[in-house]
Scaffold this active site. Structure first.
Site, PDB file in Angstrom:
ATOM      1  N   HIS A  21       2.209 -12.789   7.473  1.00  0.00           N
ATOM      2  CA  HIS A  21       1.004 -13.314   8.102  1.00  0.00           C
ATOM      3  C   HIS A  21      -0.141 -13.243   7.089  1.00  0.00           C
ATOM      4  O   HIS A  21       0.049 -12.840   5.946  1.00  0.00           O
ATOM      5  CB  HIS A  21       0.680 -12.574   9.407  1.00  0.00           C
ATOM      6  CG  HIS A  21       0.556 -11.083   9.274  1.00  0.00           C
ATOM      7  ND1 HIS A  21      -0.363 -10.469   8.448  1.00  0.00           N
ATOM      8  CD2 HIS A  21       1.228 -10.066   9.897  1.00  0.00           C
ATOM      9  CE1 HIS A  21      -0.267  -9.161   8.561  1.00  0.00           C
ATOM     10  NE2 HIS A  21       0.698  -8.879   9.419  1.00  0.00           N
ATOM     11  N   HIS A  24      -0.783 -10.093   4.904  1.00  0.00           N
ATOM     12  CA  HIS A  24       0.011  -9.957   3.678  1.00  0.00           C
ATOM     13  C   HIS A  24      -0.545 -10.868   2.583  1.00  0.00           C
ATOM     14  O   HIS A  24      -0.662 -10.474   1.416  1.00  0.00           O
ATOM     15  CB  HIS A  24       1.472 -10.349   3.940  1.00  0.00           C
ATOM     16  CG  HIS A  24       2.137  -9.565   5.029  1.00  0.00           C
ATOM     17  ND1 HIS A  24       2.474 -10.123   6.248  1.00  0.00           N
ATOM     18  CD2 HIS A  24       2.509  -8.269   5.110  1.00  0.00           C
ATOM     19  CE1 HIS A  24       3.040  -9.200   7.013  1.00  0.00           C
ATOM     20  NE2 HIS A  24       3.080  -8.069   6.342  1.00  0.00           N
ATOM     21  N   CYS A 130       8.499   7.420  13.488  1.00  0.00           N
ATOM     22  CA  CYS A 130       8.115   6.055  13.858  1.00  0.00           C
ATOM     23  C   CYS A 130       8.943   5.107  13.004  1.00  0.00           C
ATOM     24  O   CYS A 130       8.793   5.090  11.776  1.00  0.00           O
ATOM     25  CB  CYS A 130       6.622   5.814  13.644  1.00  0.00           C
ATOM     26  SG  CYS A 130       6.147   4.079  13.856  1.00  0.00           S
ATOM     27  N   CYS A 133       6.708   2.550  11.043  1.00  0.00           N
ATOM     28  CA  CYS A 133       6.108   3.082   9.810  1.00  0.00           C
ATOM     29  C   CYS A 133       7.151   3.598   8.842  1.00  0.00           C
ATOM     30  O   CYS A 133       6.848   3.820   7.660  1.00  0.00           O
ATOM     31  CB  CYS A 133       5.136   4.229  10.132  1.00  0.00           C
ATOM     32  SG  CYS A 133       3.653   3.742  11.021  1.00  0.00           S
ATOM     33  N   CYS A 155       2.897   5.966  18.333  1.00  0.00           N
ATOM     34  CA  CYS A 155       2.308   5.898  16.989  1.00  0.00           C
ATOM     35  C   CYS A 155       0.930   5.258  17.086  1.00  0.00           C
ATOM     36  O   CYS A 155       0.769   4.209  17.721  1.00  0.00           O
ATOM     37  CB  CYS A 155       3.217   5.083  16.077  1.00  0.00           C
ATOM     38  SG  CYS A 155       2.474   4.645  14.482  1.00  0.00           S
ATOM     39  N   HIS A 158       1.291   1.602  15.412  1.00  0.00           N
ATOM     40  CA  HIS A 158       2.121   0.574  16.026  1.00  0.00           C
ATOM     41  C   HIS A 158       2.063   0.550  17.555  1.00  0.00           C
ATOM     42  O   HIS A 158       2.565  -0.385  18.178  1.00  0.00           O
ATOM     43  CB  HIS A 158       3.582   0.739  15.581  1.00  0.00           C
ATOM     44  CG  HIS A 158       3.824   0.327  14.168  1.00  0.00           C
ATOM     45  ND1 HIS A 158       3.723   1.214  13.110  1.00  0.00           N
ATOM     46  CD2 HIS A 158       4.127  -0.874  13.619  1.00  0.00           C
ATOM     47  CE1 HIS A 158       3.978   0.584  11.984  1.00  0.00           C
ATOM     48  NE2 HIS A 158       4.214  -0.681  12.260  1.00  0.00           N
ATOM     49  N   LYS A 305      -6.265  -5.177  14.349  1.00  0.00           N
ATOM     50  CA  LYS A 305      -5.580  -5.344  13.074  1.00  0.00           C
ATOM     51  C   LYS A 305      -4.516  -6.434  13.202  1.00  0.00           C
ATOM     52  O   LYS A 305      -3.826  -6.535  14.213  1.00  0.00           O
ATOM     53  CB  LYS A 305      -4.922  -4.021  12.665  1.00  0.00           C
ATOM     54  CG  LYS A 305      -4.116  -4.089  11.373  1.00  0.00           C
ATOM     55  CD  LYS A 305      -3.556  -2.711  11.039  1.00  0.00           C
ATOM     56  CE  LYS A 305      -2.729  -2.731   9.760  1.00  0.00           C
ATOM     57  NZ  LYS A 305      -1.393  -3.296   9.951  1.00  0.00           N
ATOM     58  N   LYS A 308       2.081  -8.922  13.888  1.00  0.00           N
ATOM     59  CA  LYS A 308       3.018  -9.789  14.582  1.00  0.00           C
ATOM     60  C   LYS A 308       3.390  -9.216  15.940  1.00  0.00           C
ATOM     61  O   LYS A 308       3.509  -9.922  16.932  1.00  0.00           O
ATOM     62  CB  LYS A 308       4.277  -9.981  13.735  1.00  0.00           C
ATOM     63  CG  LYS A 308       4.088 -10.927  12.554  1.00  0.00           C
ATOM     64  CD  LYS A 308       3.952 -12.354  13.010  1.00  0.00           C
ATOM     65  CE  LYS A 308       3.852 -13.282  11.800  1.00  0.00           C
ATOM     66  NZ  LYS A 308       3.641 -14.678  12.199  1.00  0.00           N
TER      67      LYS A 308
END
Length: 522
Positions: A21, A24, A130, A133, A155, A158, A305, A308
């Site tokens: 996305h 990145h 996690c 992560c 987490c 996430h 943040k 996806k």
């Protein structure tokens, strides 16, 4: 090791559990701008990016899609991650995959050396893990779940439940490096930047480091521990080593000596791995620590943040298909202070495209080329006696170059663009004030017209040089239109104002055409 004259820059290697996305792409573009700048400035430059393909998350994603982990990784690299580099015009020198033989063999070499030196031992571990992560979490890293996860700990990054794992693993004696790391941070304040990330990591290490579990036994998708093939190497321990395996560690000592150490550009959420675990690993191996770790901020969409999993991910081509790669690159480098969080909106992108690129820079370039064509049949006139206004433009060219270069040295890409844009604004103001269209009407002002257009052409050419690391496609077109001598990428950037022309301009198509609709915003 490198004497510091070379510039080795890396992105993180990205997980291939999903497609990229714009978060990145943001990291890729920032690293690319820095690499292009140093390369054009004449610094020996090496730019590395790549993909992280081992670990439990990849295994689960591949299994869910009915293929092997390697097949999944191959598919995602070929159809998504490598095409991303073309989509946003990335000039990387190397692309490493953690499934490459050059990487796997030298991860084992590094690990064996640490084992032989007594930095690795066996032990039992129980903790909350996690998978997103790929990291064991401390209680302070967990928050209360909401919605479907209400009543359980999740987490903080996430927002998904962690798993309680119990395994007999191999451990790295990271606790031995608590004080050496603190000494590093104190002796080299710029090692971790920006300041907010540095402060967080220093506070974390001051609480004392625990030894790090560096192997997993419950699955087999990973690099085998060289002395015990019932274990695979912990994915982060494996992944961090890409920065030296790609640079020749274990396979080409001369190349490694030339390139290392590197500047690492990473998201702030993984800065701790790069500024704590990674230098500790290198210290244990007797190698130099990185030159710098820069943890940039997050891209936010709707206040969250980019993710996806949270359906806030935007594919880069949703932007580039409408606005082009140059606009993508310019927008994210100028609209966001590099190092801080930044909010993305289609409205802001569209407004900046029109006002700054199309009207500010693009229209400036088109007007100057068109006036030379109209008033001098395409031949760039020679300047006569310079007036104060002309001298000011010449001075701004040099000041903008020096200020932008200084900003790049401190990784402040946004400040570099601000400095360069001062020249854009001043040239637009200069043309408005000098009115070359009025000068063209009187024979007695012909010499003044020559000086004004010579000054304007020279300033626009300097902009082509300075902006080429950021908007390479548009500046390449402008360079041709200005009759620039040689390859634009070979013009010494730190003396951008010394560029030369063959003496004639050719017609220039609009660098940033009008955008009627924002297709990707639907």
């Amino acid at each position: 090791m490198s004497d510091g004259s070379s510039f080795y820059i890396t992105t993180p290697i990205f997980y291939v559990n999903d497609v990229p996305h714009i978060g990145h792409a943001y990291t890729e573009v920032a690293s690319d701008v820095l690499a292009r700048w140093h390369r054009q400035a004449g610094d020996p430059t090496w730019f590395l990016t790549g993909t992280d393909e081992h670990g439990q998350k990849i295994l689960r994603t591949a299994t869910a899609n009915g293929v092997s982990p390697k097949e999944w990784a191959d598919r995602l690299v070929e159809t998504a991650w490598q095409p991303l580099l073309s989509t946003i015009d990335i000039s990387n020198d190397d692309f490493i995959r953690t499934t490459d033989e050059r990487h796997e063999a030298n991860v084992q070499l590094f690990l064996q050396r640490l084992f032989d030196a007594g930095y690795i031992y066996t032990g039992d571990y129980e903790g909350f893990y996690c998978v997103g992560c790929e990291e064991y979490k401390q209680p302070t890293d967990l928050v209360a779940g909401t919605g479907q996860y209400e009543g359980v700990q999740v987490c903080a990054i996430h927002s998904k439940p962690v798993e309680l794992l119990q395994e007999r693993n191999y451990f790295f004696r990271m606790s031995d490096f608590t004080q050496p790391l603190l000494d590093l941070y104190e002796s080299n304040p710029d090692f971790i930047q920006p300041e907010s990330v540095r402060n967080e990591i220093v506070a974390f290490v001051k609480r004392g480091l625990n030894d790090l579990s560096i192997s997993r036994q419950s699955f087999d998708w990973g690099i085998k521990v060289p002395w015990d093939d019932t274990h695979v190497v912990y994915v982060w321990f494996d992944a961090l080593l890409n920065y030296i395996t790609a640079a020749g560690y274990g396979s080409d000592d001369a190349r490694f000596e030339e390139l290392w150490p590197a500047t690492h550009i990473v998201g702030k959420d993984i800065a701790r791995f790069h500024a704590v675990i990674w230098p500790a690993m290198l210290m244990a191996a007797g190698l130099s620590v990185p030159k710098q770790v820069f943890g940039h901020g997050w891209l936010l969409v709707g206040g969250e943040k980019m993710s996806k999993s949270k359906l806030t991910g935007i594919a880069p081509n949703q932007i580039t298909d409408t606005f082009g790669s140059d606009a993508f690159r310019y927008y994210f480098m100028s609209a966001i202070t590099f190092g801080q969080d930044g909010s993305f909106s289609w409205e802001d992108l569209s407004a900046r495209y029109q006002s700054e690129l199309a009207n500010g820079f693009g229209n400036l370039a088109s007007r100057v080329v068109a006036m030379v064509s109209r008033y001098f049949d395409g031949e760039i006139p020679a300047a006569g006696a310079l007036e104060e206004a002309d001298e000011k433009i010449r001075s701004v060219e040099q000041t903008a170059t020096a200020d932008a270069d200084a900003a790049i040295e401190r990784l402040a890409i946004h400040d570099a663009l601000t400095s360069i844009w001062q020249l854009v604004d001043d040239l637009n103001g200069y043309i408005t004030a000098q009115e070359p269209w009025a000068l063209s009407k009187q024979p007695e002002t012909r010499e003044r017209l020559q000086t004004v257009l010579a000054t304007a052409v020279h300033g626009v050419g300097t902009l082509a040089v300075l902006l080429s690391p950021v908007i390479p496609e548009a500046t390449a077109k402008l360079w041709l239109a200005l009759g620039g001598v040689g390859d634009l990428g070979a013009v010494p950037l730190r003396r951008a104002w010394e560029w030369q022309s063959s003496g004639r301009v050719v017609p220039l198509e609009p660098l940033f055409p009008r955008v009627e609709t924002i297709e990707g915003a639907a």
